[in-house]
Design an enzyme around this catalytic site. Structure first.
Site, mmCIF file in Angstrom:
data_model
loop_
_atom_site.group_PDB
_atom_site.id
_atom_site.type_symbol
_atom_site.label_atom_id
_atom_site.label_comp_id
_atom_site.label_asym_id
_atom_site.label_seq_id
_atom_site.Cartn_x
_atom_site.Cartn_y
_atom_site.Cartn_z
ATOM 1 N N ALA A 183 0.848 -1.194 0.000
ATOM 2 C CA ALA A 183 0.000 0.000 0.000
ATOM 3 C C ALA A 183 0.877 1.234 0.000
ATOM 4 C CB ALA A 183 -0.928 0.005 1.217
ATOM 5 N N ASP A 184 0.302 2.322 -0.460
ATOM 6 C CA ASP A 184 1.007 3.596 -0.401
ATOM 7 C C ASP A 184 -0.016 4.703 -0.181
ATOM 8 O OD1 ASP A 184 3.828 4.767 -0.860
ATOM 9 O OD2 ASP A 184 2.486 6.140 -1.910
#
Length: 223
Positions: free
Chosen positions: A72-73
């Site tokens: 995830a970012d």
């Protein structure tokens, strides 16, 4: 059928905490990549690119195994400007003053890489986040706590004292770094089902009555 190994490609304690609420057992294997945005890269494209790159980078370590890598970012954007993690107190102060009393956007991309099938699926949650009119003194106290320095936009929505956000109506978990209902609907594309009731667990742990969880699981583009 046995569940594949789930690998979380992150060293974020917040993402580990959120993922644990799903009931999935998982292992940590952080990706280590350059996270600078490309020139002119829009926020949604930026977080989707990074999440995908992280997932692929870690997936190669498990080639031939029945494993799924989760990456995830998250980034904060004010208009078209991406606000990353502040390098120092002056940058944190400038970010917090810039966001004060206004609504900005938080973008969190989620990527799942099925290593065995070499299949990558992705999703992005875009949240509109209204900030309260906190004072300069509150900013200084918050900076002294050290909390802003590992967070995009220099703040944590869940901070118990600073509490920078007001009248929020989106995915609280996404602003923290991992939108769990988006993750659940993404996992369904890989025929994976979380052991826990994700919306209930998320809302119970966050003490937040989420108004959009059903819409997310129904496939709507809300955040």
């Amino acid at each position: 059928m046995a569940q594949p190994r789930l690998i979380l490609a992150s060293n974020s304690p917040r993402r580990s905490q959120l993922l644990a609420w799903s009931g999935w057992a998982f292992e940590l294997d952080p990706a280590n990549l350059n996270e600078d945005p490309l020139p002119g890269e829009p926020p949604a494209e930026y977080v989707l690119r990074l999440a995908g790159e992280k997932a692929r980078a870690v997936a190669v370590r498990y080639t031939g195994e029945p494993a799924v890598v989760l990456a995830a970012d998250t980034t904060v954007a004010d208009g078209g400007s991406i606000l990353g993690k502040p390098a120092d107190a002056a940058e944190a102060r400038a970010m917090l003053r810039r966001l004060r009393g206004r609504t900005h956007q938080v973008y969190t991309a989620v990527a799942l890489m099925d290593v065995w099938r070499a299949l990558l699926v992705q999703d992005v949650c875009i949240s509109h986040v209204p900030m309260r009119h906190y004072t300069d003194a509150e900013i200084e106290e918050y900076i002294q706590s050290g909390d802003p320095f590992d967070k995009a936009g220099a703040y944590a929505i869940q901070h118990p004292r600073f509490r920078p956000v007001v009248e929020f109506g989106g995915c609280f978990a996404s602003v923290m770094g991992l939108p769990l209902c988006h993750l659940q609907r993404l996992a369904a594309r890989l025929e994976l089902t979380p052991p826990q009731d994700v919306p209930r667990a998320c809302q119970s742990n966050l003490k937040y009555a989420c108004p959009i969880w059903q819409a997310v699981l129904n496939g709507e583009s809300v955040g």
